[in-house]
Design a protein around this motif. Sequence first.
Motif, PDB file in Angstrom:
ATOM      1  N   MET A  24       0.831  -1.200   0.000  1.00  0.00           N
ATOM      2  CA  MET A  24       0.000   0.000   0.000  1.00  0.00           C
ATOM      3  C   MET A  24       0.868   1.255   0.000  1.00  0.00           C
ATOM      4  O   MET A  24       0.547   2.257  -0.674  1.00  0.00           O
ATOM      5  CB  MET A  24      -0.930  -0.005   1.216  1.00  0.00           C
ATOM      6  CG  MET A  24      -2.004   1.067   1.181  1.00  0.00           C
ATOM      7  SD  MET A  24      -3.246   0.826   2.472  1.00  0.00           S
ATOM      8  CE  MET A  24      -4.004  -0.707   1.926  1.00  0.00           C
ATOM      9  N   ILE A 133      -4.100   8.778   4.531  1.00  0.00           N
ATOM     10  CA  ILE A 133      -4.928   7.757   3.873  1.00  0.00           C
ATOM     11  C   ILE A 133      -4.308   6.380   4.048  1.00  0.00           C
ATOM     12  O   ILE A 133      -5.015   5.390   4.301  1.00  0.00           O
ATOM     13  CB  ILE A 133      -5.101   8.094   2.377  1.00  0.00           C
ATOM     14  CG1 ILE A 133      -5.968   9.340   2.203  1.00  0.00           C
ATOM     15  CG2 ILE A 133      -5.715   6.912   1.622  1.00  0.00           C
ATOM     16  CD1 ILE A 133      -6.066   9.817   0.768  1.00  0.00           C
ATOM     17  N   ALA A 137      -6.310   3.452   5.705  1.00  0.00           N
ATOM     18  CA  ALA A 137      -6.670   2.333   4.838  1.00  0.00           C
ATOM     19  C   ALA A 137      -6.025   1.032   5.301  1.00  0.00           C
ATOM     20  O   ALA A 137      -6.695  -0.003   5.408  1.00  0.00           O
ATOM     21  CB  ALA A 137      -6.275   2.644   3.397  1.00  0.00           C
ATOM     22  N   SER A 138      -4.721   1.069   5.591  1.00  0.00           N
ATOM     23  CA  SER A 138      -4.048  -0.163   5.998  1.00  0.00           C
ATOM     24  C   SER A 138      -4.549  -0.638   7.350  1.00  0.00           C
ATOM     25  O   SER A 138      -4.761  -1.847   7.562  1.00  0.00           O
ATOM     26  CB  SER A 138      -2.532   0.055   6.046  1.00  0.00           C
ATOM     27  OG  SER A 138      -2.186   1.037   6.997  1.00  0.00           O
ATOM     28  N   SER A 140      -7.546  -0.033   8.691  1.00  0.00           N
ATOM     29  CA  SER A 140      -8.926  -0.518   8.539  1.00  0.00           C
ATOM     30  C   SER A 140      -8.949  -1.899   7.887  1.00  0.00           C
ATOM     31  O   SER A 140      -9.723  -2.782   8.294  1.00  0.00           O
ATOM     32  CB  SER A 140      -9.739   0.465   7.703  1.00  0.00           C
ATOM     33  OG  SER A 140      -9.792   1.731   8.321  1.00  0.00           O
ATOM     34  N   LEU A 141      -8.099  -2.097   6.880  1.00  0.00           N
ATOM     35  CA  LEU A 141      -8.029  -3.401   6.230  1.00  0.00           C
ATOM     36  C   LEU A 141      -7.530  -4.466   7.194  1.00  0.00           C
ATOM     37  O   LEU A 141      -8.037  -5.596   7.218  1.00  0.00           O
ATOM     38  CB  LEU A 141      -7.114  -3.321   5.004  1.00  0.00           C
ATOM     39  CG  LEU A 141      -6.988  -4.593   4.154  1.00  0.00           C
ATOM     40  CD1 LEU A 141      -8.360  -5.038   3.654  1.00  0.00           C
ATOM     41  CD2 LEU A 141      -6.037  -4.359   2.984  1.00  0.00           C
TER      42      LEU A 141
END
Length: 330
Positions: A24, A133, A137-138, A140-141
């Motif tokens: 990512m 971000i 994002a990482s 949350s994933l």
Amino acid sequence: MTSRTRPVLLVLVVVICLVLAEQMARGLGIERAGGLLCLANLATLVIGIKLGWRQALLGVGSLALLTIPAVLSQSDPAAGTVVMTLTALALGLSARWQLQPVFWLMVVSLCLLITNSPLTATATTSQLTRLVIGVLASGSLTTLLLSKLLPRQDGSGTPGPFAVAHSWRRALAYGALLAATTLITTPIALQHHWHINGLWMILTPFLVLRPFVRDAWRVALHRSLGTLAGVGLVILLAPLLPPTLPLQVPAIAMAAITAAIAARQGHPALMVTALTATIVLFNSNAADLPLMADKRLLACAIGIAISLGVMALAHPIEQRFRAVRTGQEL
């Protein structure tokens, strides 16, 4: 899920999440932030395992918000000190519900941003936005994968209401103690440009100090030994690692071991040893790994000395307040 397959699946989840964090970072054009995202994901995993996915998301969101002032405080020791001091105070207040042993892992990534940001001092708004971000994002994933592939064993996905462990006065005193150490360590690390080594000086008190000073000496000893042992382990492993082997490989392996120890409620010294080695490997180059580890050993020793000194000063104050309170109850 059986007790035998759970540890195997845990290691698999850790590896997947850390590899995804590296990819990512590359995809967002912030390759240097790969180690930062990996460490944030490791903290997210530990929080999710111990407290549930809601608290893991809370940690990720808090780190993403703190990323902005942390990056903007580059080249400004006073601003960096303010960020770390307020963070220390907030972490101390979380001791009311005994959350600080888990949430302090997020402080690792914040210290890294303060001392050795992956962005330049003239970072653009676009770069900062991509970093935020990436953290969101990482994290949350990672939380999603953990909740789906490795749900809590009670099947609820989240624990019940948190029990109060300490009074507000005790939590505030603990936060003030942590904040006092950051007022010493952060200016030293930033004004003298210790960079990544400064991380260890700032981070060590978060590892060592406890809400009750009188109960902290044994924990301080265990965590101090674990920190020193983790750096020493890297120094011993450095000559044995093949020159062509990316350091991300042993770093991910050590991260998996850290998560496994945390999930099994392992000895604090063992967890700190594995975590310390993980952080060193994620933020080092193969060429200067032994030298970097040696410098971090010195930074850890200074951080431990500062922590023990603050504890020694706080101990008689704690005893006096305890005596006054006991006398009032009588």
